[in-house]
Design a protein around this motif. Structure first.
Motif, PDB file in Angstrom:
ATOM      1  N   ILE A  80      16.422 -11.610  51.607  1.00  0.00           N
ATOM      2  CA  ILE A  80      15.427 -10.551  51.347  1.00  0.00           C
ATOM      3  C   ILE A  80      15.130 -10.579  49.611  1.00  0.00           C
ATOM      4  O   ILE A  80      13.789 -10.147  48.970  1.00  0.00           O
ATOM      5  N   MET A  81      16.471 -10.712  48.820  1.00  0.00           N
ATOM      6  CA  MET A  81      15.992 -11.211  47.240  1.00  0.00           C
ATOM      7  C   MET A  81      15.212 -11.892  46.740  1.00  0.00           C
ATOM      8  O   MET A  81      14.349 -11.871  45.824  1.00  0.00           O
ATOM      9  N   VAL A  82      15.835 -13.043  47.964  1.00  0.00           N
ATOM     10  CA  VAL A  82      14.614 -14.507  46.568  1.00  0.00           C
ATOM     11  C   VAL A  82      13.043 -14.082  46.700  1.00  0.00           C
ATOM     12  O   VAL A  82      12.559 -14.458  45.365  1.00  0.00           O
ATOM     13  N   PRO A  83      12.032 -14.055  47.818  1.00  0.00           N
ATOM     14  CA  PRO A  83      11.224 -13.733  47.423  1.00  0.00           C
ATOM     15  C   PRO A  83      10.820 -13.245  47.659  1.00  0.00           C
ATOM     16  O   PRO A  83       9.382 -12.869  45.913  1.00  0.00           O
ATOM     17  N   LEU A  84      11.353 -11.707  47.121  1.00  0.00           N
ATOM     18  CA  LEU A  84      11.019 -10.945  46.322  1.00  0.00           C
ATOM     19  C   LEU A  84      11.099 -11.628  44.329  1.00  0.00           C
ATOM     20  O   LEU A  84      10.393 -10.276  44.200  1.00  0.00           O
ATOM     21  N   ILE A  85      11.369 -11.774  43.965  1.00  0.00           N
ATOM     22  CA  ILE A  85      12.280 -12.492  43.031  1.00  0.00           C
ATOM     23  C   ILE A  85      11.001 -13.236  42.788  1.00  0.00           C
ATOM     24  O   ILE A  85      10.482 -12.982  41.044  1.00  0.00           O
ATOM     25  N   GLY A  86      10.852 -14.447  43.902  1.00  0.00           N
ATOM     26  CA  GLY A  86       9.793 -15.151  43.274  1.00  0.00           C
ATOM     27  C   GLY A  86       7.815 -13.752  43.254  1.00  0.00           C
ATOM     28  O   GLY A  86       7.498 -14.493  41.718  1.00  0.00           O
ATOM     29  N   LEU A  87       8.204 -13.308  43.450  1.00  0.00           N
ATOM     30  CA  LEU A  87       6.963 -12.285  43.807  1.00  0.00           C
ATOM     31  C   LEU A  87       6.513 -11.766  42.428  1.00  0.00           C
ATOM     32  O   LEU A  87       5.448 -12.366  41.934  1.00  0.00           O
ATOM     33  N   ALA A  88       7.864 -11.077  42.247  1.00  0.00           N
ATOM     34  CA  ALA A  88       7.596 -10.429  40.894  1.00  0.00           C
ATOM     35  C   ALA A  88       8.085 -11.702  39.654  1.00  0.00           C
ATOM     36  O   ALA A  88       6.550 -11.674  38.959  1.00  0.00           O
ATOM     37  N   GLY A  89       8.218 -13.191  39.520  1.00  0.00           N
ATOM     38  CA  GLY A  89       8.480 -13.386  38.755  1.00  0.00           C
ATOM     39  C   GLY A  89       7.371 -14.076  38.524  1.00  0.00           C
ATOM     40  O   GLY A  89       6.161 -14.583  38.304  1.00  0.00           O
ATOM     41  N   GLY A  90       6.411 -14.359  39.593  1.00  0.00           N
ATOM     42  CA  GLY A  90       4.654 -15.158  39.933  1.00  0.00           C
ATOM     43  C   GLY A  90       4.119 -13.839  38.988  1.00  0.00           C
ATOM     44  O   GLY A  90       3.165 -13.642  38.524  1.00  0.00           O
ATOM     45  N   TYR A  91       4.153 -12.497  39.273  1.00  0.00           N
ATOM     46  CA  TYR A  91       3.291 -11.381  39.304  1.00  0.00           C
ATOM     47  C   TYR A  91       2.697 -11.512  37.623  1.00  0.00           C
ATOM     48  O   TYR A  91       2.295 -11.258  36.840  1.00  0.00           O
ATOM     49  N   ALA A  92       4.397 -11.354  36.776  1.00  0.00           N
ATOM     50  CA  ALA A  92       4.655 -11.416  35.930  1.00  0.00           C
ATOM     51  C   ALA A  92       4.167 -13.193  34.891  1.00  0.00           C
ATOM     52  O   ALA A  92       3.238 -12.907  33.592  1.00  0.00           O
ATOM     53  N   LEU A  93       4.844 -14.474  35.874  1.00  0.00           N
ATOM     54  CA  LEU A  93       3.364 -15.196  35.027  1.00  0.00           C
ATOM     55  C   LEU A  93       2.392 -15.439  35.403  1.00  0.00           C
ATOM     56  O   LEU A  93       1.884 -15.869  34.574  1.00  0.00           O
ATOM     57  N   SER A  94       1.304 -14.739  35.814  1.00  0.00           N
ATOM     58  CA  SER A  94       0.172 -14.660  36.231  1.00  0.00           C
ATOM     59  C   SER A  94      -1.138 -14.932  34.819  1.00  0.00           C
ATOM     60  O   SER A  94      -1.943 -14.980  34.712  1.00  0.00           O
ATOM     61  N   GLY A  95      -0.875 -13.691  34.570  1.00  0.00           N
ATOM     62  CA  GLY A  95      -1.122 -13.393  33.293  1.00  0.00           C
ATOM     63  C   GLY A  95      -2.431 -12.120  33.626  1.00  0.00           C
ATOM     64  O   GLY A  95      -2.823 -11.496  32.137  1.00  0.00           O
ATOM     65  N   TRP A 100       2.603  -3.293  31.012  1.00  0.00           N
ATOM     66  CA  TRP A 100       3.874  -2.245  31.585  1.00  0.00           C
ATOM     67  C   TRP A 100       3.878  -3.581  32.614  1.00  0.00           C
ATOM     68  O   TRP A 100       5.459  -3.539  32.947  1.00  0.00           O
ATOM     69  N   THR A 101       3.247  -3.663  33.229  1.00  0.00           N
ATOM     70  CA  THR A 101       3.931  -3.799  35.236  1.00  0.00           C
ATOM     71  C   THR A 101       3.476  -5.093  35.287  1.00  0.00           C
ATOM     72  O   THR A 101       5.184  -6.392  36.199  1.00  0.00           O
ATOM     73  N   ARG A 102       3.641  -5.706  33.938  1.00  0.00           N
ATOM     74  CA  ARG A 102       4.620  -7.594  34.471  1.00  0.00           C
ATOM     75  C   ARG A 102       5.603  -7.531  33.708  1.00  0.00           C
ATOM     76  O   ARG A 102       6.380  -8.857  34.110  1.00  0.00           O
ATOM     77  N   ALA A 103       5.696  -7.087  32.231  1.00  0.00           N
ATOM     78  CA  ALA A 103       6.804  -6.727  32.064  1.00  0.00           C
ATOM     79  C   ALA A 103       8.346  -5.977  32.914  1.00  0.00           C
ATOM     80  O   ALA A 103       9.053  -6.271  32.833  1.00  0.00           O
ATOM     81  N   ALA A 104       7.341  -5.275  33.931  1.00  0.00           N
ATOM     82  CA  ALA A 104       9.024  -5.038  34.586  1.00  0.00           C
ATOM     83  C   ALA A 104       8.910  -5.796  35.583  1.00  0.00           C
ATOM     84  O   ALA A 104      10.054  -6.423  36.328  1.00  0.00           O
TER      85      ALA A 104
END
Length: 176
Positions: A80-95, A100-104
């Motif tokens: 469960i955690m691995v895809p959530l980290i991937g999605l959060a990291g992807g959103y943060a890297l998207s620009g 503040w949401t990308r930083a979070a």
């Protein structure tokens, strides 16, 4: 899988193929398609491809007894955690989106670094402590694979390439 779980693990070929490699191939292909669509101007509804990492949750939990094991013992929580980290990291890297949401999301994705350092020795014994050669190697592989997943997950979140502008002929004075 065997390196993390250790010699006493119950890792099987069927579980590895159906629960990890199969969803990995599907997620990689769909995120690659998302990048292709982004590079070619996008399509209607293509951003829904951002949810493809959730296949890493659905596939393993569809295996017999997996849901019961997750609920009763917590085994499978990493799925469960691995895809959530991937999605959060992807959103943060998207620009794209609010800073503040990308930083979070970036902090959430990076939280796996100290979390792994603390939890790996508890789950796998002292051999997985990041201070040991084996533990450092496993941690490095884990971090690198999550970084690649995050980078791939950024494709559906990034801005679409405007193909119309890139195909316009240049003016005569610009060609010289």
């Amino acid at each position: 899988m065997g390196e993390v779980a250790g010699a006493e693990s119950d890792v099987t070929w069927v579980g590895t193929l159906a629960g990890v490699l199969g969803p990995g191939v599907a997620v990689g292909a769909l995120l690659g398609w998302a990048e292709h669509l982004r590079q070619t101007g996008g399509r209607r509804g293509w951003r829904w491809l951002a949810l493809t990492p959730l296949l890493f949750i659905v596939a393993p939990l569809a295996m017999p007894g997996a849901l019961a094991a997750l609920v009763t013992t917590g085994i499978g929580g990493g799925a469960i955690m691995v895809p959530l980290i991937g999605l959060a990291g992807g959103y943060a890297l998207s620009g794209r989106g609010r800073v503040w949401t990308r930083a979070a999301c970036g902090l959430l994705a990076l939280s796996i670094i100290p979390l792994w350092a603390v939890m790996a020795p508890l789950a796998g014994g002292s051999a997985l402590a990041v201070g040991t050669p084996r533990g450092a190697l496993v941690a490095l592989h884990f971090y690198a694979l999550l970084a690649v997943l995050s980078l791939a997950c950024s494709a559906p979140f990034r801005p679409v390439v405007d193909v119309g502008r890139s195909l316009e002929p240049k003016a005569a004075d610009e060609r010289l």
